[in-house]
Design a protein around this motif. Sequence first.
Motif, short mmCIF file in Angstrom:
data_model
loop_
_atom_site.label_atom_id
_atom_site.label_comp_id
_atom_site.label_asym_id
_atom_site.label_seq_id
_atom_site.Cartn_x
_atom_site.Cartn_y
_atom_site.Cartn_z
N GLY A 119 -4.66 14.36 -11.65
CA GLY A 119 -3.44 13.56 -11.71
C GLY A 119 -3.67 12.11 -12.05
O GLY A 119 -4.79 11.64 -12.23
N ASP A 120 -2.57 11.38 -12.17
CA ASP A 120 -2.56 9.94 -12.35
C ASP A 120 -3.30 9.47 -13.60
O ASP A 120 -3.88 8.39 -13.64
CB ASP A 120 -3.08 9.23 -11.11
N SER A 121 -3.30 10.31 -14.65
CA SER A 121 -3.81 9.96 -15.98
C SER A 121 -5.26 9.49 -16.00
O SER A 121 -5.64 8.70 -16.85
CB SER A 121 -2.91 8.89 -16.62
N ALA A 122 -6.09 9.98 -15.09
CA ALA A 122 -7.51 9.59 -15.09
C ALA A 122 -8.21 10.04 -16.36
O ALA A 122 -9.19 9.43 -16.78
CB ALA A 122 -8.22 10.15 -13.86
N MET B 146 -14.12 5.65 -7.11
CA MET B 146 -13.72 5.39 -8.49
C MET B 146 -12.39 4.68 -8.53
O MET B 146 -11.54 4.89 -7.68
CB MET B 146 -13.57 6.71 -9.27
N VAL B 147 -12.22 3.85 -9.56
CA VAL B 147 -10.96 3.17 -9.80
C VAL B 147 -10.64 3.31 -11.28
O VAL B 147 -11.53 3.32 -12.12
CB VAL B 147 -11.01 1.69 -9.36
N GLY C 97 1.39 2.31 -17.98
CA GLY C 97 2.45 3.23 -17.59
C GLY C 97 2.10 4.16 -16.45
O GLY C 97 2.98 4.78 -15.88
N SER C 98 0.81 4.27 -16.11
CA SER C 98 0.46 5.20 -15.03
C SER C 98 0.15 4.49 -13.73
O SER C 98 0.28 5.07 -12.66
CB SER C 98 -0.73 6.07 -15.44
N LEU D 64 -2.94 1.75 -6.05
CA LEU D 64 -3.00 0.31 -5.80
C LEU D 64 -1.81 -0.41 -6.42
O LEU D 64 -1.35 -1.41 -5.93
CB LEU D 64 -4.29 -0.29 -6.35
N GLN D 65 -1.36 0.14 -7.58
CA GLN D 65 -0.21 -0.43 -8.27
C GLN D 65 0.46 0.69 -9.02
O GLN D 65 -0.20 1.43 -9.77
CB GLN D 65 -0.65 -1.52 -9.24
N GLY D 66 1.76 0.86 -8.82
CA GLY D 66 2.49 1.90 -9.51
C GLY D 66 3.19 1.40 -10.75
O GLY D 66 3.26 0.23 -11.00
#
Length: 173
Positions: free
Chosen positions: A127-130, A147-148, A153-154, A171-173
């Motif tokens: 998920g979250d466009s990694a 990992m970060v 947009g994601s 951390l930021q949406g």
Amino acid sequence: PAASAGTPGKWTQLGQENLANIDQVALARTTDGTLHAIWTIPAANNDTLVHDAIGASGAVSPPNVIQTGWAGITPVPALVASSAGLRTLFGGIRSINSGETNDNMNTATAPASGAAWDLQIGNVVTGDSAYASDVGAALLQDGTPIMVWGGTGSGVFVHRGLDPATPNFPLQG
């Protein structure tokens, strides 16, 4: 320890010429003083992730392939070194086949020499466009990777460990 490349006043090129300005090399130094570098070589539906080692004396080894033939690998992978060896973390999609097991955040490991790399089958993050994001990574004191990544947009996310079932922390949406 100090390391030099080439003769005084001369640089030694490690990678290919004409990579894009968004491509970045990831670096990690092992306890023997070797500086390890990894980077992505983009090609149409055939991306490759490569490794090179620069010895403490400045001697450069020929690059070796970590992974090749991927539908896409992000241009900013991460590399960490520990007593167990090297680990790269990178966003990418190995193939566009349905049922592909490596289609988000991936990892491969190698001994400290970086000579042979083993891909972990399956994602370490979902998920979250990694799969399409630049990756940063570090090792916690106990050796657990953190990992970060983030993308337009994601949002920006953090993930602790290699278990894809562990939730990503936004951390930021």
